[in-house]
Structures are given as C-alpha cells and as structure tokens.
Motif scaffolding. Sequence first.
Motif, PDB file in Angstrom:
ATOM      1  N   VAL A   1       0.843  -1.189   0.000  1.00 53.49           N
ATOM      2  CA  VAL A   1       0.000   0.000   0.000  1.00 53.49           C
ATOM      3  C   VAL A   1       0.872   1.231   0.000  1.00 53.49           C
TER       4      VAL A   1
ATOM      5  N   GLU B   1      -2.182  -2.778  13.989  1.00 54.35           N
ATOM      6  CA  GLU B   1      -1.854  -1.471  13.406  1.00 54.35           C
ATOM      7  C   GLU B   1      -0.395  -1.156  13.706  1.00 54.35           C
TER       8      GLU B   1
ATOM      9  N   GLY C   1     -13.619  -3.666   4.628  1.00 51.23           N
ATOM     10  CA  GLY C   1     -13.510  -2.210   4.732  1.00 51.23           C
ATOM     11  C   GLY C   1     -14.283  -1.478   5.801  1.00 51.23           C
TER      12      GLY C   1
ATOM     13  N   ARG D   1      -7.074   3.415   8.235  1.00 43.93           N
ATOM     14  CA  ARG D   1      -6.156   3.604   7.098  1.00 43.93           C
ATOM     15  C   ARG D   1      -4.701   3.396   7.491  1.00 43.93           C
TER      16      ARG D   1
ATOM     17  N   LEU E   1      -3.336  -2.020   6.198  1.00 42.30           N
ATOM     18  CA  LEU E   1      -3.835  -2.099   4.821  1.00 42.30           C
ATOM     19  C   LEU E   1      -2.971  -3.030   3.966  1.00 42.30           C
ATOM     20  N   ASP E   2      -1.673  -3.082   4.265  1.00 43.03           N
ATOM     21  CA  ASP E   2      -0.814  -4.047   3.559  1.00 43.03           C
ATOM     22  C   ASP E   2      -1.294  -5.476   3.811  1.00 43.03           C
TER      23      ASP E   2
ATOM     24  N   SER F   1      -4.470  -6.120   1.945  1.00 43.37           N
ATOM     25  CA  SER F   1      -4.223  -6.361   0.496  1.00 43.37           C
ATOM     26  C   SER F   1      -3.959  -7.846   0.273  1.00 43.37           C
TER      27      SER F   1
ATOM     28  N   ASP G   1     -13.143   2.060   4.129  1.00 43.40           N
ATOM     29  CA  ASP G   1     -11.694   2.181   3.953  1.00 43.40           C
ATOM     30  C   ASP G   1     -11.127   1.106   3.018  1.00 43.40           C
ATOM     31  N   GLY G   2     -11.879   0.064   2.772  1.00 48.49           N
ATOM     32  CA  GLY G   2     -11.474  -0.923   1.763  1.00 48.49           C
ATOM     33  C   GLY G   2     -11.445  -0.266   0.387  1.00 48.49           C
TER      34      GLY G   2
ATOM     35  N   LEU H   1      -8.344   1.671   0.017  1.00 46.71           N
ATOM     36  CA  LEU H   1      -7.253   0.756  -0.334  1.00 46.71           C
ATOM     37  C   LEU H   1      -7.277   0.397  -1.816  1.00 46.71           C
TER      38      LEU H   1
END
Length: 380
Positions: free
Chosen positions: A17, A143, A176, A181, A186-187, A190, A208-209, A212
């Motif tokens: 990301v 996180e 999401g 974020r 987010l990585d 993914s 938030d998806g 991404l």
Amino acid sequence: MLIRYGVNPLSPLCNSVKGCLVASSSVLRRQQFLIRILGGSSSQTYQNRLGGIRSMAVCSVEVDAESILKAITPALESSKHKGQAGKIAVVGGCREYTGAPYFAAISALKIGADLSHVFCTKDAAPVIKGYSPELIVHPILEESYSIRDEDKSYVSERVLAEIDKWLERFDCLVVGPGLGRDPFLLDCVSEIIKHARHLNVPVVVDGDGLFLVTNCLDLIRGYPLAVLTPNVNEYRRLIDKVLNCEVNDEEANQQVLLLAKQIGGVTILRKGKLDLISDGDIVKSVSTYGSPRRCGGQGDILSGSVAVFLSWAREQSNVAEADPSISQMNPSLLACIAASALLRKAARAAFESKRRSTLTGDIIDCLGRSLEEICPVYPS
Ligand SMILES: NC(=O)C1=CN([C@@H]2O[C@H](COP(=O)(O)OP(=O)(O)OC[C@H]3O[C@@H](n4cnc5c(N)ncnc54)[C@H](O)[C@@H]3O)[C@@H](O)[C@H]2O)[C@@H](O)CC1
Ligand SMILES: Nc1ncnc2c1ncn2[C@@H]1O[C@H](COP(=O)(O)OP(=O)(O)OP(=O)(O)O)[C@@H](O)[C@H]1O
Ligand SMILES: [Mg+2]
C-alpha cells in the motif's frame, strides 16, 4: 482538455500500500511528464469511450426489486443445516471504528445468514464482542503503532495464516467497514484480498477498503466476484483515479457502466439519492423511497446485506426457476439490487416510527420485518 496531475493512470501492479501511496519524486515527475504528453489523448480517449457507451443507448432500468428479493431469498427448510444460508465475514474494525463492522456483520445475520465473523484489530475485538454474542470475532489485525518494524513481516505472516484457516469456508467477504487507514494494516488486508481472490471468494469492498483498492486497483481489477459500494466521496475518488475525470451526473449511467468496465467487469453500487448498479454490461437503479435521515452506518448495513444476498444469488437453485430477466442476470447485480431495496424499505419503516432520532440500529431492527413482508417464511 482535462489533465489531472498527481493521478497515475499508468501505475504498475503495486506490491504494498505504501508503494501505491508514496511515489518518489523522480517517479512522480516522470509520470507527470507522461500524463502531460498523453494528456490530450487520454482526455480524448475518455470522451471516445464515453461516446461508445453512449451509442449503446445505456438507460438504467428501475428494476422490480421485490421479484428479485423473492427469487433469491431461500426458503427455510428443516432439511438444511447450519451454514447453508450463508457464512459471511467482515474484515474491519480498529481503534476508532467499532460500529461499522458490527453493523455490517449483524445485518447479515438479521437478514438470514447463519454465521457472521468479524476480523478486526485486537483493540476493537472486545468492544465488538460486547455488542453481540452472535458474532464470531477474531482479534487478528495489527496497526503500526502496536508493533516494532522488525516484527512486521512475522506479524503479517501470522495474520494471513490465521485468516487462511477460515477463508475457504466463507461465502462472501466484506472488506472495509471501519478498517481505518493504517498502512501496515492495509498491507495485510491487500494480502487477504489476494488470497480471497485466489480462492474465488466473492469480496464486497466498502469504506476504507475502497480507499485501499482505489489506490491499488490491481487488487480487484478483472475480478468478477468483486462488488464495490462507494458513497459520494468514495465514488468521486474512484472516478478520478480510473477515468481521470470528474463525476458527471448528467451521464451518470454511462459513467458508472464505463467505470465498472474499466476495472474489468467488477460490479459497482453507487450509493445516493438513487442507487445505480452496473457490472460493465448493464446499468440498473433502485430509487424506492427510503428515509431522509443520513446518519452514519447505513452504508455498513448495505455492505453486509450485499454479502448475504450475493451468497444466496450464487446458489443457482434459488434463481433457476425465476423469470429469465432475473435468472440470467449477474448474481452480483441481483445482490446489490436486493440489498439496496431492502435497506430502503427498512429505513422507511424505522423513520416512520423514530423520525429525526432514527439511528442505524433502528434500521437494523426493521430488516427482518421488511424482508418478511416481501418473502414471508410461511407464504399464504
Ligand atoms: N460507527 C462507526 O464505526 C462508523 C464507521 N464508519 C467508517 O468510517 C470510516 C470512514 O468512512 P466515512 O464514510 O465516514 O468517510 P470520511 O471520513 O471520508 O467522511 C466522513 C464525513 O466527513 C466529511 N469529510 C471528509 N473529509 C472532509 C474534509 N476534508 N473536510 C470536510 N469534511 C470532510 C465527508 O463528507 C463525510 O461526510 C470507514 O471505515 C467507515 O466504514 C462509517 O461507516 C460510519 C459509521
Ligand atoms: N440522498 C439520499 N436519498 C435516499 N437514500 C440515500 C441518499 N443517500 C444515500 N442513501 C441511501 O443510504 C444508503 C447508505 O448510503 P450512504 O451514502 O449514506 O453510505 P455511506 O456514506 O457509505 O454510509 P456509512 O455511514 O455507513 O459509511 C444507500 O443504500 C443509499 O441508497
Ligand atoms: Mg461507508
């Protein structure tokens, strides 16, 4: 001529990301140069593509959503076992947002799914469990603030190993709602999307998806089992990134169709006064009256609902006997239409009694009754 700098239509497959979001200045300069020299033709290309779509006489057809709800909602039968009415998972929930994943996951159960899981951060898990003992909550996401840099690759592998134990069992994944974020989180998400795609698990992308995947379109590009449910801001960002232009409400049908087509035939549900739905081949709309209240969380109900209806619509036996206009339609479109219509009906019912104090929980309380009015458990 419209040229947008800072947008990267030439972006290669992004591995992380961060890689998608942070371009080094030299790369950025080279891309801006390319965009500048391609600018005239890319803008022209957009107009040409839109023109091509226009000549297909795209008209969105307000559908008979009740017939679709009746066709895809399975009967309750004593021969069925737990799980056959749908196993849904929501990937979302972080320090800030615990409501959104709860709303999505509980809506799936209230509509009729048998099992609803939530994969969230460790902080969010006890809170979400506290809202409901019905949800199966996995505190697996991390996180950046909670881990050291040197532990990141190990933690990321652990997250994936944990979700891989479950992924194959799900009929649909919602990615999401309330995800936040954080770049490391987010990585990991993914990778979860890539694994889901590898296993052909349908993925509904919201909140938030969408942040991404808008920045990393290759995650869902060409995946026909992906459904994107953007609100007004999320849609604007998608249009900007994919079509390199602004939202054009006068040609809304053509634009949503072109957007879905450009992302390789994913399904888009554009939320708004009227919900527009396209899979890149056709456009449908749902505009039945809902509620004038715009409290947060209604989109989360929608994403959970799309997931359960999608798992039902993909069961051919449910729709096989329906009118060909339904049985031949893409199950993702059927699911979006059903979810949109049911949410609006429930919102209307909630607003009738709660008026200005209508909240998302009140709408969730009306989901079951609203579906029962259309698809009674014991038809007379
Ligand atoms: N109870 C909850 O936990 C909820 C969490 N939610 C989650 O919240 C996250 C963010 O989604 P949102 O749709 O709220 O997205 P945004 O945070 O982008 O938008 C929130 C609101 O702030 C406004 N806004 C955004 N940027 C602004 C700016 N620069 N200046 C002025 N106004 C601005 C937007 O117009 C919108 O009305 C998602 O993960 C979503 O799923 C929402 O679903 C709502 C409910
Ligand atoms: N102006 C409107 N008139 C009628 N219905 C609307 C309007 N705007 C949104 N809706 C309905 O509300 C539902 C949620 O859409 P909304 O745009 O509020 O999502 P969202 O911003 O993602 O919500 P959330 O707060 O859950 O993130 C959609 O199904 C849509 O049909
Ligand atoms: Mg939302």
